[in-house]
Structure formats: structure tokens, C-alpha cells
Write an enzyme that holds these catalytic residues in place. Structure first.
Site, PDB file in Angstrom:
ATOM      1  N   LEU A  17      24.135  44.833  -9.346  1.00 51.38           N
ATOM      2  CA  LEU A  17      22.764  45.036  -8.402  1.00 51.38           C
ATOM      3  C   LEU A  17      22.694  42.728  -8.356  1.00 51.38           C
ATOM      4  O   LEU A  17      21.380  43.035  -8.307  1.00 51.38           O
ATOM      5  CB  LEU A  17      21.579  45.181  -9.837  1.00 51.38           C
ATOM      6  CG  LEU A  17      21.535  46.656  -9.704  1.00 51.38           C
ATOM      7  CD1 LEU A  17      20.707  46.618 -10.112  1.00 51.38           C
ATOM      8  CD2 LEU A  17      21.593  47.478  -8.352  1.00 51.38           C
ATOM      9  N   ILE A  21      22.805  36.268 -10.275  1.00 50.09           N
ATOM     10  CA  ILE A  21      22.369  35.554 -10.015  1.00 50.09           C
ATOM     11  C   ILE A  21      20.658  35.690 -10.146  1.00 50.09           C
ATOM     12  O   ILE A  21      20.469  34.945 -10.808  1.00 50.09           O
ATOM     13  CB  ILE A  21      22.215  36.476  -8.333  1.00 50.09           C
ATOM     14  CG1 ILE A  21      23.582  36.121  -8.090  1.00 50.09           C
ATOM     15  CG2 ILE A  21      21.441  35.473  -7.971  1.00 50.09           C
ATOM     16  CD1 ILE A  21      24.781  34.560  -7.832  1.00 50.09           C
ATOM     17  N   CYS A 383      46.356  25.378  -4.618  1.00 49.70           N
ATOM     18  CA  CYS A 383      47.433  25.966  -5.962  1.00 49.70           C
ATOM     19  C   CYS A 383      48.672  26.650  -4.681  1.00 49.70           C
ATOM     20  O   CYS A 383      49.232  25.517  -4.355  1.00 49.70           O
ATOM     21  CB  CYS A 383      46.799  26.982  -6.700  1.00 49.70           C
ATOM     22  SG  CYS A 383      47.593  26.304  -8.076  1.00 49.70           S
ATOM     23  N   HIS A 509      43.072  23.732  -9.152  1.00 44.94           N
ATOM     24  CA  HIS A 509      41.304  24.428  -8.065  1.00 44.94           C
ATOM     25  C   HIS A 509      40.024  23.719  -8.024  1.00 44.94           C
ATOM     26  O   HIS A 509      39.447  24.005  -9.049  1.00 44.94           O
ATOM     27  CB  HIS A 509      41.211  25.887  -9.227  1.00 44.94           C
ATOM     28  CG  HIS A 509      42.552  26.562  -8.801  1.00 44.94           C
ATOM     29  ND1 HIS A 509      42.628  27.826  -7.938  1.00 44.94           N
ATOM     30  CD2 HIS A 509      43.604  26.999  -9.624  1.00 44.94           C
ATOM     31  CE1 HIS A 509      43.520  28.095  -8.456  1.00 44.94           C
ATOM     32  NE2 HIS A 509      43.544  27.712  -9.819  1.00 44.94           N
ATOM     33  N   GLU A 511      37.576  23.994  -6.267  1.00 46.84           N
ATOM     34  CA  GLU A 511      36.460  24.759  -5.876  1.00 46.84           C
ATOM     35  C   GLU A 511      35.693  25.841  -7.310  1.00 46.84           C
ATOM     36  O   GLU A 511      35.119  25.737  -7.564  1.00 46.84           O
ATOM     37  CB  GLU A 511      36.774  26.822  -5.199  1.00 46.84           C
ATOM     38  CG  GLU A 511      37.722  27.519  -6.351  1.00 46.84           C
ATOM     39  CD  GLU A 511      39.238  27.323  -5.979  1.00 46.84           C
ATOM     40  OE1 GLU A 511      39.959  25.768  -5.669  1.00 46.84           O
ATOM     41  OE2 GLU A 511      40.161  27.820  -6.660  1.00 46.84           O
TER      42      GLU A 511
HETATM   43  N1  GLN Z   1      51.816  32.106  -7.767  1.00 38.24           N
HETATM   44  C1  GLN Z   1      51.513  30.095  -8.445  1.00 38.24           C
HETATM   45  C2  GLN Z   1      51.982  29.525  -9.598  1.00 38.24           C
HETATM   46  O1  GLN Z   1      51.592  30.831 -10.229  1.00 38.24           O
HETATM   47  C3  GLN Z   1      49.674  29.568  -8.355  1.00 38.24           C
HETATM   48  C4  GLN Z   1      49.009  30.010  -8.561  1.00 38.24           C
HETATM   49  C5  GLN Z   1      47.386  29.872  -8.040  1.00 38.24           C
HETATM   50  O2  GLN Z   1      47.697  29.846  -6.247  1.00 38.24           O
HETATM   51  N2  GLN Z   1      46.721  29.755  -8.844  1.00 38.24           N
HETATM   52  O3  GLN Z   1      52.204  28.867  -9.776  1.00 38.24           O
END
Ligand code: GLN
Length: 533
Positions: A17, A21, A383, A509, A511
């Protein structure tokens, strides 16, 4: 403020639901009123953390600065509040039991019989109060995962009941339910809400505020009925209508005065009205883009968009900067072939290759990296996406036939992506990756150096495998350069192509760090390149 206030967010009727957020929106409003707020998620499953879960289960695993692998709701908390969270912000039943059992083995319980009540509930309470006492927050919002009535949720609800009893006037319970619309009779139905509040009451918890998720506006009669039968004030019945973007929810909750009613319940001094002008401006840009461009997100969990939540949200933040909308086309890497790639990526202005694990779909990702490189299309490898770009370059530019990551092919003749020595001894899968924030030094005269406008950055990681430094010379000679390095361990963090519009792969990452107030520079610049494309 002298003592921390605790707000609990529970859910009834169905899952999904949008408790996360609602929690983030309420927190945002209280933050804009000048309070120091944090949000915590309690997950009633037995995994110690979601790090070992398949993304198909609960969507993406979100990683914090301190390297905690957490529920994706923490991503919403950070994106809304623009404040980092940590391990303490996400606790699972698995972790609670692990702590209790560790204490038992140490002998901490002094011969007592260890039981769900009081020992498990005490451990839950300790984890709830920890944020308030250790970090001196004014307000801690605790979102209880699952749905009231689930067997798994019972100890949490009991902990909430006890905390309310222990801290009179300092806690509030906000219960989120669904008011379904029956098209056959044209009516909104409140019975499921009544039942779910009864269930809470059976467990000794009277909610203070009800947030009703609904497709249609609630009239006064419905509000009155819910208030009467559920024993809450009429002002405490809050409508939460479906909206086109989650970022509209704080504005809606402000109109509905959710923050005001909660402050009243907690006797919090009425300080100032929240200044929502920046937020409104952002939502305005989101909802009225001057242009829409297609961005391909190539991954293997595309059936569930939640698997790539943070990437999709980062593109939303970055799009707002340029006043455009990135229309994300989720492309299944397993379905990409050399024959169909041109057609599948037709009209796409930029290509992202997503993070991931394991062999499935890897060749399709490699194809996408090749396609972007050869056709000079902006490419962003995240990654595994960066590792894929490296493998592709090794195979097709350096001519290293069958080059691969040892994750996918242990016996590859050219292990361009490989484990670090100390990783080779690790056998446990849970919590053993390179996790959390690491420093990265950027190389002068690279694209990323300009984009970040800085020489040292910090980004979050979640992977085991690394660029194999033995190959750096060969790569750089051929035009794929190392643009960022972790100085402590001398690990390649960023690669880019010299002769390309925009071709960047990052081992981390980005993001996880994009927020409404601080859109991530890599996503912002990637979209700009895509827009110019
Ligand atoms: N599988 C890759 C690693 O372990 C990349 C991991 C990912 O993309 N978060 O290094």
C-alpha cells in the site's frame, strides 16, 4: 527538544500500500518543520538481511554508507530526507533472533528461559529506541513491514504496545489501510479497514491516525464512519489517493494535514509551516517535461521494475534537472541477440547496463556494451555493467578470445575481472562482499573528473569481483582508460572510453546516492549526453 518521539507505521488489509512512501513523506514534512527525523524499517522475515535475497523477492537490495544491505524502502528514506541511513535503520526478525541467541550463548540471560516475550520483544524495543537514544533524533519513525495479522508481525506489534505503555504521550501509531472501490455498486468500502483496526485492537494497540489508500476521493460520510467505528478523531482519517508519482505524496499528505495531526498527538510544539517550494518545483518539472527520451536499461530482472528501483529513481531526479523525462525501456538481456539488438535498441538515446550476479543473461549484456561502443551511443555500465564493458572490450578490441569474469567462467584464459586474493577464501555468501562507501581518486583530464568537479569522491559498493590490474596497460593502450582508483587497495573503480561520446563504467553504485535535493552528477551528465545524442 528533550525527549525523542516515536511514530509507528503499520499496514493492514494488503501489502504494497506504500507504507514506505507514507513514512518518508511524513518524515519529510516533519523535517521541513525543523525536526531532526529518521526512519527505520523492521522486516518480519528470518533472513538476517536482504543481501542474500533474490531481487524477485523484495526488489532491489539497497546499500548504506556503512555497508548494510537493506530493504529498498531505505532508498526512499534517503531520497526523500537527503540524509544517510545505516544498519540501525533496517532490522529483520533474523537479526533480532541472531542477537537474542548470541546473548543466550554468552550467558547474558543468567539461566532464564529465553522466550519470545519478553526476550525477543525486548530486543525489538532496544533496536527501536537505539536510534533515538544514540543519535538523539527528535523523531524516529518506525515502519513495521508486513501486514497486521501476520503471525510474523505479532512480536513487533506487541513491542509497539509495550513502548506505548512505557512512554505515554511520546508515541503515535499511524495505520495504513485500503478502502477498495466496488465498481459494480459504485461504492467505497470501509469494512476491510474496520477489520484490520480490530486486529490491531485485539493486540492492544489503538491507532491514532488512519491513512486510507483509495482510488476515489473519500467523502465526509466515509471519514466519519471510519472515525466512529475505529475510534479515532475525524481529523485523523487521512485520505491517500493514488497519484502519478510518489514524489507527490508529501504534498498530498501536507494538504491532508498528516504532519499536523501527528504533531498534535505527540504534543510537539507547532513550530513553522514546512517550506515545500523546492519540492513543488521538483514535482512540477517531473510532471511537465519538455521532452521525453528513451533510455534502455539492460538487465535480467526486468519483470520486476523494483529490482532496479534506485537506478530508475536516479533517472527521475536527473531528468528533472534537464526538465526532461527519461522513458526507461527495460530490456531483458537474455532476449538480446546479435540479430535483434538493432531493433530492440532502436530509438534509444542512451544505454545503461544494470548490476547483477551470475551467468544468466550475461552475453546479452556484453552485446549491449558492444552495440553502444560501436554506435557511439552514451553508455553507462553500473557494477556488473562496468565489468561487462571490460569483458566486451577485451574480447572485441584487444582480441582476447573468451575473456571473461571468473564469476561466469572460472577457467577463462583471460580473467579480466577476477576475485581479490582475500576474497578467494570466503565461503559464506551473506554480508561478505565489498560493501558500503569507499574512496575513489579521479584521474585528471577524464570525463568523470569534469562531471564530479572534484578529484576525490566516495561511492557505495556491493560486489565481489574486481578489474584485474594485470590488464590495465593493454586496455589503456587501446583506448579504455582507468579514470578512478580506490587509493587504499589500488582497485579500478571507473573506466571510460577515450574516443566515445560518453562511455563510462563504474564499479560502484552511484544510484544509491541520488536524492531529490542532490541528483547524482553521473546520471545528470549521462542524460545530458543522451539528450544531445
Ligand atoms: N556480480 C558482480 C560482482 O560480484 C557484480 C555485482 C553487482 O553488479 N552488484 O562483482
Amino acid at each position: 527538544m528533550h525527549s525523542t518521539r516515536y511514530i509507528f507505521i503499520t499496514g493492514g488489509v494488503t501489502s504494497s500500500l506504500g507504507k514506505g512512501i507514507i513514512s518518508a513523506s511524513l518524515a519529510k514534512l516533519l523535517q521541513l518543520r525543523g525536526y531532526n527525523v529518521t526512519i527505520q524499517k523492521l522486516d518480519p522475515y528470518l533472513n538476517v538481511d536482504p543481501g542474500t535475497l533474490n531481487p524477485y523477492e523484495h526488489g532491489e537490495c539497497y546499500v548504506t554508507n556503512d555497508g548494510a544491505e537493506t530493504d529498498l524502502d531505505l532508498g526512499h528514506y534517503e531520497r526523500f530526507l537527503n540524509r544517510p541511513t545505516s544498519q540501525e535503520n533496517n532490522v529483520t526478525t533474523g537479526r533480532i533472533y541472531q542477537n537474542v541467541i548470541n546473548k543466550e550463548r554468552r550467558g547474558d540471560y543468567l539461566g532464564k528461559t529465553v522466550q519470545v516475550i519478553p526476550h525477543v520483544t525486548d530486543e525489538i524495543k532496544r533496536n527501536i529506541k537505539l536510534l533515538g537514544t544514540k543519535h538523539k533524533y527528535d523523531i524516529v519513525i518506525t515502519e513495521i513491514g508486513g501486514t497486521v495479522g501476520d503471525i510474523e508481525s505479532l512480536p513487533y506489534i506487541e513491542a509497539v504496545r509495550q513502548l506505548r505503555w512505557e512512554m505515554p504521550g511520546k508515541t503515535a501509531v499511524v495505520h495504513l489501510t485500503l478502502v477498495p472501490y466496488l465498481s459494480a455498486t459504485g461504492e467505497l468500502k470501509t469494512k476491510p479497514t474496520q477489520h484490520s483496526v480490530k486486529m490491531l485492537l485485539e493486540n492492544g494497540v489503538q491507532p491514532d491516525v488512519l491513512v486510507l489508500r483509495t482510488e476515489k476521493p473519500l467523502n465526509n460520510e466515509i471519514r466519519r464512519k471510519v472515525a466512529l467505528f475505529c475510534n479515532v478523531e475525524i481529523d485523523a482519517v487521512i485520505e491517500s489517493r493514488d497519484v502519478s508519482t510518489i514524489y507527490e505524496v508529501p504534498l498530498l499528505m501536507y494538504e491532508e494535514k498528516l504532519d499536523e495531526i501527528v504533531m498534535k498527538k505527540l504534543s510537539l510544539p507547532y513550530s513553522r509551516e514546512p517550506d515545500l517550494s523546492q519540492w513543488r518545483e521538483f514535482v512540477n518539472r517531473l510532471k511537465n517535461p519538455s521532452k521525453v527520451i528513451n533510455i534502455a536499461l539492460v538487465g535480467k530482472y526486468v519483470e520486476l521494475a523494483d529490482a532496479y528501483k534506485s537506478i530508475i529513481e536516479s533517472l527521475i531526479h536527473a531528468g528533472a534537472v534537464h526538465n526532461i523525462k527519461a522513458n526507461v525501456k527495460l530490456i531483458h538481456s537474455e532476449q538480446l541477440t546479435a540479430e535483434n539488438i538493432g531493433q530492440k535498441l532502436d530509438g534509444v538515446k542512451g544505454i545503461i547496463v544494470a548490476p547483477g550476479f551470475g551467468h544468466r543473461g550475461i552475453e546479452g549484456k556484453i552485446l549491449a556494451a558492444k552495440y553502444a561502443r560501436e554506435n557511439n551511443i552514451p553508455f553507462f555500465g553500473i557494477c556488473l555493467g562496468m565489468q561487462v564493458a571490460v569483458i566486451e572490450f577485451a574480447r572485441n578490441v584487444l582480441g582476447l578470445k573468451d575473456a571473461h569474469s571468473t564469476e561466469m567462467n572460472r577457467n577463462t584464459p583471460y580473467p579480466v575481472i577476477d576475485l581479490m586474493e582475500h576474497q578467494k577464501e570466503i565461503t559464506d555468501k551473506g554480508g561478505t562482499m565489498r560493501l558500503g562507501a569507499y574512496n575513489c581518486e579521479l584521474v585528471k583530464d577524464t570525463k568523470v573528473y569534469k562531471i564530479y568537479n572534484s578529484s576525490s569522491i566516495s561511492e557505495r559498493h556491493r560486489h565481489r569481483y574486481e578489474f584485474n590490474n594485470q590488464y590495465i596497460g593493454q586496455f589503456e593502450k587501446a583506448g579504455m582508460i582507468v579514470a578512478g582508483v580506490n587509493p587504499e587497495m589500488n582497485l579500478v573503480e571507473i573506466i571510460e572510453l577515450k574516443n566515445h561520446k560518453w562511455y563510462i563504467g563504474v564499479q560502484f553504485h552511484p544510484e544509491y546516492k541520488s536524492t531529490v535535493e542532490n541528483p547524482h552528477p553521473l546520471f545528470v551528465d549521462f542524460l545530458k549526453a543522451a539528450l544531445d545524442n
